[in-house]
Enzyme design. Structure first.
Site, PDB file in Angstrom:
ATOM      1  N   CYS A 102       0.824  -1.212   0.000  1.00 55.98           N
ATOM      2  CA  CYS A 102       0.000   0.000   0.000  1.00 55.98           C
ATOM      3  C   CYS A 102       0.859   1.263   0.000  1.00 55.98           C
ATOM      4  CB  CYS A 102      -0.938   0.003   1.207  1.00 55.98           C
ATOM      5  SG  CYS A 102      -0.107   0.027   2.810  1.00 55.98           S
ATOM      6  N   ASN A 103       2.107   1.169   0.433  1.00 53.60           N
ATOM      7  CA  ASN A 103       2.950   2.357   0.531  1.00 53.60           C
ATOM      8  C   ASN A 103       4.056   2.441  -0.509  1.00 53.60           C
ATOM      9  OD1 ASN A 103       1.771   3.741   2.718  1.00 53.60           O
ATOM     10  ND2 ASN A 103       2.689   2.299   4.152  1.00 53.60           N
ATOM     11  N   PRO A 162       6.222  -4.232  11.383  1.00 54.00           N
ATOM     12  CA  PRO A 162       6.747  -5.572  11.138  1.00 54.00           C
ATOM     13  C   PRO A 162       6.263  -6.229   9.852  1.00 54.00           C
ATOM     14  CG  PRO A 162       4.981  -5.681  12.756  1.00 54.00           C
ATOM     15  CD  PRO A 162       5.194  -4.214  12.443  1.00 54.00           C
ATOM     16  N   GLN A 205       6.235  -9.115   3.745  1.00 51.13           N
ATOM     17  CA  GLN A 205       5.866  -8.772   2.372  1.00 51.13           C
ATOM     18  C   GLN A 205       7.065  -8.890   1.442  1.00 51.13           C
ATOM     19  OE1 GLN A 205       4.384  -4.894   3.409  1.00 51.13           O
ATOM     20  NE2 GLN A 205       2.235  -5.521   3.306  1.00 51.13           N
TER      21      GLN A 205
END
Length: 426
Positions: free
Chosen positions: A50-51, A113, A118
């Site tokens: 998402c970032n 974390p 991911q």
């Protein structure tokens, strides 16, 4: 081989841009193969959260414009719009960046974390696709080792303030008492699980979990004494929700303006608080235009998250020191490996020249030539063959004023004070 990293993140681009270059997990293997097939990379790993969307690669000749063009074409985005948000790093800077990302030091939530998991998942997908070789394999093994040390040797991960926590904290700002509120959680992944845990700790009265597959929603619902529904059932339950928090991997919005409008009418315009953590976004942007809806994206959580950054500054400094040491160790090992390769090539070259001249000498001896004459000719030709290219290089260096090469030559061959330039046998 050059190690490099190219991407955009929450610091360089808003969610409206990030969602346009996000990769669907199902399409990731094909995207990796495409990237390598167009010669933009020889090895590649793609991280899409998402970032951030980042490509980590290895190439004998890195052409960042080719990678940019592929990324723009793949997502159908104008490359000028993309380039304004891009960052490009090579060699030690790319290594440092990779380690900082894995350790949570480049995250919106400092020390969060989830990013390490991911990144490990992204690496595993690339391995399965066959786009990871020795270069990225070595980089990511070292990266995961450093990230583990950061977790165990510093306080960076203690009492983490996650995006999920920030979303619930913002809900508490809107609703003074969540004990009379109902929350609809869309998705059933790790982030939504954290949201559910924080909501339970805040005393939420009721939780509804909506997911594409009912089994996963039921599994999460059982843990938190919630209700499980399918995504298509959301319109029937949306009017019950005071809080809506969404985080799915859907490439398209799962909640539209029309559906929310109908729910608001049934609620008699009682306000709804919504947080869309997903990238691409799960909730249509136009929903924010509705007067009784407070819609926030992941970018709107910064003020809460900044408290987390201030509280972790000491731990972050310790983590940066570990990463700097990790980068230094990795680059040193890389130089050693490159040196080993050069030594191996040098020995192979000498062996080839020796064998060629030795075969000629053996034939001459078999034909009855004088042994001493053959041996002297072998020694003379062998040394000339070996010294021919270095001698030309030394002469060229002298002509260009690169005198340091002579000191290196003396050191390599342990020579005395004789003038090298005048001692060639050509």
């Amino acid at each position: 081989m050059a190690i490099w990293a190219l991407g955009i993140n929450h610091k360089t681009a808003p969610v409206s841009v990030r969602e346009r270059v996000a990769f669907n997990p199902a399409s990731m293997p094909q995207a990796l193969l495409e990237l390598c097939n167009v010669k933009a990379a020889e090895e590649a790993v793609i991280l899409s959260t998402c970032n951030r969307t980042e490509i980590y690669g290895s190439s004998s000749a890195f052409d960042w414009q080719r990678v940019r063009d592929w990324l723009a074409q793949h997502h159908g985005i104008d490359r000028a719009d993309l380039e304004s948000a891009l960052y490009i790093m090579e060699q030690d800077q790319a290594v440092q960046h990779t380690m900082r990302v894995a350790s949570g030091l480049d995250s919106l939530v400092l020390g969060e974390p989830q990013i390490l998991g991911q990144m490990k998942s992204a690496y595993a997908v690339a391995q399965e696709a066959g786009t990871v070789g020795s270069e990225l394999g070595r980089l990511f093994r070292e990266t995961f080792s450093i990230a583990k040390r950061v977790r165990t040797d510093t306080a960076i991960g203690e009492n983490p303030v996650s995006v999920a926590f920030a979303a619930v904290r913002m809900a508490q700002h809107i609703f003074a008492d969540l004990r009379s509120s109902t929350a609809l959680l869309i998705g059933a992944g790790e982030t939504i699980e954290l949201v559910a845990r924080h909501l339970k700790q805040a005393g939420i009265r009721r939780i509804i979990v909506a997911n594409r597959t009912l089994a996963r929603a039921q599994h999460l619902a059982e843990e938190f004494h919630a209700e499980a529904i399918l995504l298509e059932d959301i319109p029937e339950h949306l009017s019950d929700a005071d809080v809506v928090i969404s985080s799915t991997a859907s490439p398209l919005p799962v909640l539209g303006k029309g559906t929310v409008e109908k729910a608001l009418k049934r609620r008699r315009h009682k306000p709804m608080f919504m947080v869309d953590i997903a990238v691409p976004r799960d909730i249509e942007e136009e929903v924010a235009e509705l007067g009784d809806v407070y819609l926030y994206t992941v970018d709107d959580l910064r003020s809460i998250i900044e408290e987390n950054v201030r509280s972790r500054e000491d731990a972050a400094r310790q983590a940066e020191e570990l990463i700097s040491a990790g980068v230094e160790h990795y680059m040193r090992e890389l130089k050693v490996l490159n040196a080993v390769s050069t030594v191996t090539d040098l020995r192979a070259h000498v062996d080839q020249v020796r064998e060629e001249q030795l075969l000629k000498a053996i034939k001459q001896l078999q034909n009855g030539s004088d042994a001493e004459k053959v041996l002297r000719q072998f020694a003379h030709t062998f040394s000339n063959k070996l010294l021919h290219a270095p001698t030309i290089a030394l002469r060229q260096a002298a002509a260009e004023g690169r005198m340091e090469i002579f000191d290196t030559t003396r050191e390599l061959f342990q020579l005395g004070d004789d003038d090298i330039a005048g001692n060639d046998d050509e």
